[in-house]
Design a protein around this motif. Structure first.
Motif, PDB file in Angstrom:
ATOM      1  N   UNK A   1       0.825  -1.202   0.000  1.00 11.95           N
ATOM      2  CA  UNK A   1       0.000   0.000   0.000  1.00 11.95           C
ATOM      3  C   UNK A   1       0.864   1.258   0.000  1.00 11.95           C
ATOM      4  N   UNK A   2       1.913   1.274   0.825  1.00  8.72           N
ATOM      5  CA  UNK A   2       2.783   2.446   0.881  1.00  8.72           C
ATOM      6  C   UNK A   2       3.602   2.583  -0.400  1.00  8.72           C
ATOM      7  N   UNK A   3       3.970   1.463  -1.004  1.00  4.24           N
ATOM      8  CA  UNK A   3       4.632   1.519  -2.305  1.00  4.24           C
ATOM      9  C   UNK A   3       3.713   2.099  -3.362  1.00  4.24           C
ATOM     10  N   UNK A   4       2.442   1.710  -3.320  1.00  2.00           N
ATOM     11  CA  UNK A   4       1.462   2.250  -4.250  1.00  2.00           C
ATOM     12  C   UNK A   4       1.302   3.756  -4.048  1.00  2.00           C
ATOM     13  N   UNK A   5       1.256   4.182  -2.800  1.00  2.00           N
ATOM     14  CA  UNK A   5       1.122   5.612  -2.500  1.00  2.00           C
ATOM     15  C   UNK A   5       2.319   6.392  -3.045  1.00  2.00           C
ATOM     16  N   UNK A   6       3.520   5.867  -2.832  1.00  2.43           N
ATOM     17  CA  UNK A   6       4.717   6.551  -3.331  1.00  2.43           C
ATOM     18  C   UNK A   6       4.715   6.599  -4.855  1.00  2.43           C
ATOM     19  N   UNK A   7       4.330   5.501  -5.498  1.00  5.54           N
ATOM     20  CA  UNK A   7       4.262   5.485  -6.958  1.00  5.54           C
ATOM     21  C   UNK A   7       3.257   6.498  -7.489  1.00  5.54           C
ATOM     22  N   UNK A   8       2.087   6.572  -6.845  1.00  8.75           N
ATOM     23  CA  UNK A   8       1.079   7.529  -7.293  1.00  8.75           C
ATOM     24  C   UNK A   8       1.529   8.965  -7.028  1.00  8.75           C
ATOM     25  N   UNK A   9       2.142   9.216  -5.871  1.00  5.97           N
ATOM     26  CA  UNK A   9       2.637  10.566  -5.579  1.00  5.97           C
ATOM     27  C   UNK A   9       3.755  10.963  -6.538  1.00  5.97           C
ATOM     28  N   UNK A  10       4.579  10.009  -6.927  1.00  6.35           N
ATOM     29  CA  UNK A  10       5.622  10.259  -7.922  1.00  6.35           C
ATOM     30  C   UNK A  10       4.979  10.782  -9.208  1.00  6.35           C
ATOM     31  N   UNK A  11       3.926  10.087  -9.661  1.00  6.44           N
ATOM     32  CA  UNK A  11       3.217  10.522 -10.859  1.00  6.44           C
ATOM     33  C   UNK A  11       2.560  11.884 -10.646  1.00  6.44           C
ATOM     34  N   UNK A  12       1.933  12.082  -9.497  1.00  5.03           N
ATOM     35  CA  UNK A  12       1.216  13.327  -9.227  1.00  5.03           C
ATOM     36  C   UNK A  12       2.162  14.526  -9.251  1.00  5.03           C
ATOM     37  N   UNK A  13       3.339  14.383  -8.665  1.00  3.09           N
ATOM     38  CA  UNK A  13       4.323  15.471  -8.677  1.00  3.09           C
ATOM     39  C   UNK A  13       4.821  15.701 -10.104  1.00  3.09           C
ATOM     40  N   UNK A  14       5.066  14.622 -10.828  1.00  7.62           N
ATOM     41  CA  UNK A  14       5.483  14.727 -12.223  1.00  7.62           C
ATOM     42  C   UNK A  14       4.438  15.475 -13.046  1.00  7.62           C
ATOM     43  N   UNK A  15       3.176  15.149 -12.840  1.00  9.24           N
ATOM     44  CA  UNK A  15       2.079  15.803 -13.552  1.00  9.24           C
ATOM     45  C   UNK A  15       1.983  17.278 -13.172  1.00  9.24           C
ATOM     46  N   UNK A  16       2.095  17.570 -11.880  1.00 12.60           N
ATOM     47  CA  UNK A  16       1.995  18.958 -11.419  1.00 12.60           C
ATOM     48  C   UNK A  16       3.114  19.820 -12.004  1.00 12.60           C
TER      49      UNK A  16
ATOM     50  N   UNK B   1       4.798  19.210 -14.732  1.00  8.07           N
ATOM     51  CA  UNK B   1       4.552  19.308 -16.165  1.00  8.07           C
ATOM     52  C   UNK B   1       3.480  20.352 -16.471  1.00  8.07           C
ATOM     53  N   UNK B   2       2.426  20.366 -15.672  1.00  4.84           N
ATOM     54  CA  UNK B   2       1.369  21.355 -15.867  1.00  4.84           C
ATOM     55  C   UNK B   2       1.890  22.778 -15.663  1.00  4.84           C
ATOM     56  N   UNK B   3       2.724  22.952 -14.645  1.00  6.56           N
ATOM     57  CA  UNK B   3       3.283  24.285 -14.375  1.00  6.56           C
ATOM     58  C   UNK B   3       4.231  24.742 -15.477  1.00  6.56           C
ATOM     59  N   UNK B   4       5.088  23.846 -15.927  1.00  2.00           N
ATOM     60  CA  UNK B   4       6.087  24.226 -16.913  1.00  2.00           C
ATOM     61  C   UNK B   4       5.500  24.385 -18.316  1.00  2.00           C
ATOM     62  N   UNK B   5       4.537  23.537 -18.660  1.00  4.12           N
ATOM     63  CA  UNK B   5       3.959  23.578 -20.004  1.00  4.12           C
ATOM     64  C   UNK B   5       2.686  24.407 -20.083  1.00  4.12           C
ATOM     65  N   UNK B   6       2.226  24.887 -18.940  1.00  8.85           N
ATOM     66  CA  UNK B   6       0.986  25.676 -18.864  1.00  8.85           C
ATOM     67  C   UNK B   6      -0.196  24.927 -19.472  1.00  8.85           C
ATOM     68  N   UNK B   7      -0.245  23.634 -19.207  1.00  7.78           N
ATOM     69  CA  UNK B   7      -1.341  22.799 -19.700  1.00  7.78           C
ATOM     70  C   UNK B   7      -0.857  21.389 -19.972  1.00  7.78           C
ATOM     71  N   UNK B   8      -1.781  20.545 -20.400  1.00  8.49           N
ATOM     72  CA  UNK B   8      -1.443  19.164 -20.703  1.00  8.49           C
ATOM     73  C   UNK B   8      -0.886  19.061 -22.113  1.00  8.49           C
ATOM     74  N   UNK B   9       0.160  18.252 -22.265  1.00  6.46           N
ATOM     75  CA  UNK B   9       0.740  18.069 -23.590  1.00  6.46           C
ATOM     76  C   UNK B   9       0.409  16.698 -24.164  1.00  6.46           C
ATOM     77  N   UNK B  10       0.100  15.734 -23.325  1.00  4.80           N
ATOM     78  CA  UNK B  10      -0.194  14.389 -23.798  1.00  4.80           C
ATOM     79  C   UNK B  10      -1.685  14.106 -23.783  1.00  4.80           C
ATOM     80  N   UNK B  11      -2.034  12.957 -24.328  1.00  9.40           N
ATOM     81  CA  UNK B  11      -3.435  12.554 -24.338  1.00  9.40           C
ATOM     82  C   UNK B  11      -3.814  11.968 -22.975  1.00  9.40           C
ATOM     83  N   UNK B  12      -5.116  11.832 -22.763  1.00  7.67           N
ATOM     84  CA  UNK B  12      -5.598  11.233 -21.517  1.00  7.67           C
ATOM     85  C   UNK B  12      -5.100   9.807 -21.392  1.00  7.67           C
ATOM     86  N   UNK B  13      -5.037   9.086 -22.508  1.00  5.34           N
ATOM     87  CA  UNK B  13      -4.577   7.694 -22.493  1.00  5.34           C
ATOM     88  C   UNK B  13      -3.109   7.619 -22.047  1.00  5.34           C
TER      89      UNK B  13
END
Length: 119
Positions: free
Chosen positions: A70-85, A87-99
């Protein structure tokens, strides 16, 4: 004194991002040396995500010792969430598709879970 779960989670995330930085430098050197194609670079980035999240899951699993998957899953998801955040800040929006976003979220979360389970 025992460290809080928040502190341990942040430490695992930081460890994952340090590994990511090191591996991205290695990938950029490979790109420079061997003139890699776009598909090879994208595969390399996905492998870096997987390794970083597995190692982050290992770190949190060894630190907390209970409900490691469970804690590994949380860290993996937070890793993605920080990466997404970031990316959103630097690119001023989403660059990839939802998929692409969904597959990267699943990739990071599953890799963190695996790291937690094998810790």
């Amino acid at each position: 004194m025992e460290k809080s779960k928040l502190h341990l989670t942040i430490r695992a995330l930081l460890f994952s991002y340090v590994i990511t930085g090191i591996l991205l430098v290695v990938l950029s050197l490979l790109l420079y040396r061997f003139h890699l194609q776009e598909g090879q670079i994208q595969t390399g980035v996905h492998v870096i995500y997987i390794l970083s999240c597995i190692l982050g899951g290992l770190v949190i699993g060894k630190s907390i010792r209970k409900q490691k998957f469970l804690w590994g899953m949380i860290v993996g998801f937070l890793y993605f969430a920080v990466l997404l955040a970031v990316s959103l800040l630097l690119n001023k929006g989403l660059t990839g598709s939802f998929q692409e976003l969904l597959s990267t979220a699943i990739l990071c979360t599953a890799s963190g879970t695996v790291g937690g389970m094998i810790s």
